[in-house]
Design an enzyme around this catalytic site. Structure first.
Site, PDB file in Angstrom:
ATOM      1  N   ASP A   1     -17.031  52.353  29.779  1.00 35.38           N
ATOM      2  CA  ASP A   1     -17.882  52.638  30.933  1.00 35.38           C
ATOM      3  C   ASP A   1     -18.669  53.920  30.723  1.00 35.38           C
ATOM      4  O   ASP A   1     -18.400  54.686  29.807  1.00 35.38           O
ATOM      5  CB  ASP A   1     -17.051  52.731  32.220  1.00 35.38           C
ATOM      6  CG  ASP A   1     -15.680  53.348  32.010  1.00 35.38           C
ATOM      7  OD1 ASP A   1     -15.598  54.384  31.311  1.00 35.38           O
ATOM      8  OD2 ASP A   1     -14.696  52.820  32.521  1.00 35.38           O
TER       9      ASP A   1
ATOM     10  N   ASN B   1      -5.482  53.237  42.246  1.00 31.02           N
ATOM     11  CA  ASN B   1      -5.747  52.040  43.042  1.00 31.02           C
ATOM     12  C   ASN B   1      -5.682  50.754  42.218  1.00 31.02           C
ATOM     13  O   ASN B   1      -6.024  49.674  42.706  1.00 31.02           O
ATOM     14  CB  ASN B   1      -7.106  52.145  43.743  1.00 31.02           C
ATOM     15  CG  ASN B   1      -8.267  52.258  42.761  1.00 31.02           C
ATOM     16  OD1 ASN B   1      -8.088  52.196  41.553  1.00 31.02           O
ATOM     17  ND2 ASN B   1      -9.472  52.421  43.289  1.00 31.02           N
TER      18      ASN B   1
ATOM     19  N   HIS C   1      -7.396  50.136  39.329  1.00 36.34           N
ATOM     20  CA  HIS C   1      -8.580  49.750  38.567  1.00 36.34           C
ATOM     21  C   HIS C   1      -8.339  49.910  37.070  1.00 36.34           C
ATOM     22  O   HIS C   1      -7.554  50.765  36.637  1.00 36.34           O
ATOM     23  CB  HIS C   1      -9.826  50.537  39.019  1.00 36.34           C
ATOM     24  CG  HIS C   1      -9.911  51.948  38.513  1.00 36.34           C
ATOM     25  ND1 HIS C   1      -9.858  53.045  39.334  1.00 36.34           N
ATOM     26  CD2 HIS C   1     -10.076  52.451  37.262  1.00 36.34           C
ATOM     27  CE1 HIS C   1      -9.991  54.143  38.626  1.00 36.34           C
ATOM     28  NE2 HIS C   1     -10.120  53.811  37.353  1.00 36.34           N
TER      29      HIS C   1
ATOM     30  N   GLU D   1     -13.138  48.054  40.142  1.00 35.65           N
ATOM     31  CA  GLU D   1     -12.475  48.543  41.342  1.00 35.65           C
ATOM     32  C   GLU D   1     -11.868  47.385  42.143  1.00 35.65           C
ATOM     33  O   GLU D   1     -12.326  46.244  42.061  1.00 35.65           O
ATOM     34  CB  GLU D   1     -13.477  49.296  42.224  1.00 35.65           C
ATOM     35  CG  GLU D   1     -14.053  50.558  41.611  1.00 35.65           C
ATOM     36  CD  GLU D   1     -13.153  51.778  41.802  1.00 35.65           C
ATOM     37  OE1 GLU D   1     -11.928  51.608  41.928  1.00 35.65           O
ATOM     38  OE2 GLU D   1     -13.686  52.901  41.828  1.00 35.65           O
TER      39      GLU D   1
END
Length: 245
Positions: free
Chosen positions: A67, A136, A138, A143
């Site tokens: 990314d 979370n 990811h 996400e």
């Protein structure tokens, strides 16, 4: 999942780097998928040390970073490209033409994502994908949500994700960009090997959900349950929920 638990982050990072080096020795033209964030820093440090000792030769390897921040020039010190230069690239012997990155400053994000997917496909996919995991759940910047993207895409980063990245920019969450370009789930779980590193109490719930929870886009990492060659490198704190089962 092949779960390895170590007393400390440093021991896990050292063992993970040694494993990667062994895989490169076995297949010198290995195609690697590489993450950023805080978790891989010690792994990259150990890879640099292995190269300095003559135990890691990346001259024929190819890398794809997972990314990059959107709207950020590669030369910007806050870019993930600059992060990789600081923590890995300048310490090993990767050939510049074999290093692949999203261009976060590209004027057409969709075209840039298509270009990147084509480059991964042209390389034959990734042999070994190294991943972190967000609190979370990811992986890369996929996400949690109602659904997941299979291919590379533009993503709006959650506040939680931006907070976890703040230490990379002086603990100032306002300096973390709002959006990024990221590989989708498909090339990650199609990697021939997937290695996920997770350290500390903040990652414990996500690790437990990844391993024991339902497969759901609410925890993108849970899709790794579908992969037949996943290795987890955990410190004892991050692994508490796994070890209790």
């Amino acid at each position: 999942m092949n779960v390895r638990v170590f007393p400390s982050e440093q021991e896990a990072a050292t063992a993970c780097a040694a494993y990667i080096a062994a895989e490169v020795r076995a297949k010198p033209d290995l195609v690697l998928g590489l993450p950023t964030g805080r978790s891989p820093i010690n792994v990259y440090k150990e890879m640099g040390a292995l190269h300095a000792r003559g135990e890691l030769d990346l001259s024929r390897a190819t890398t794809f970073n997972l990314d990059e921040f959107l709207g950020v020039e590669p030369e910007d010190p806050a870019s993930f490209r600059a992060y990789m230069e600081r923590h890995l690239f300048r310490h090993v012997n990767l050939a510049p033409e074999r290093i692949h990155f999203f261009d976060g400053s590209a004027p057409d994000a969709e075209a840039e994502c298509a270009r990147y997917d084509a480059a991964v496909a042209s390389a034959g996919g990734m042999d070994l994908v190294l991943l972190g995991i967000g609190p979370n759940g990811h992986i890369a910047f996929n996400e949690p949500g109602e659904s997941l993207h299979a291919t590379s895409h533009r993503v709006l980063l959650s506040r939680e994700t931006r907070q976890t990245l703040a230490p990379l920019v002086g603990d100032d969450v306002s300096r973390v960009p709002m959006a990024a370009l990221t590989l989708g789930i498909a090339p990650l779980i199609q990697g021939r090997q997937v290695h996920l590193i997770a350290f500390g109490a903040s990652k414990g719930a996500a690790v437990t959900a990844m391993v024991h929870g339902p497969i759901s886009p609410r925890c993108p990492a849970s899709f790794l349950q579908l992969h037949q060659n996943v290795h987890l490198w955990l410190d004892s704190v991050a692994a508490r929920g796994v070890q209790r089962r």
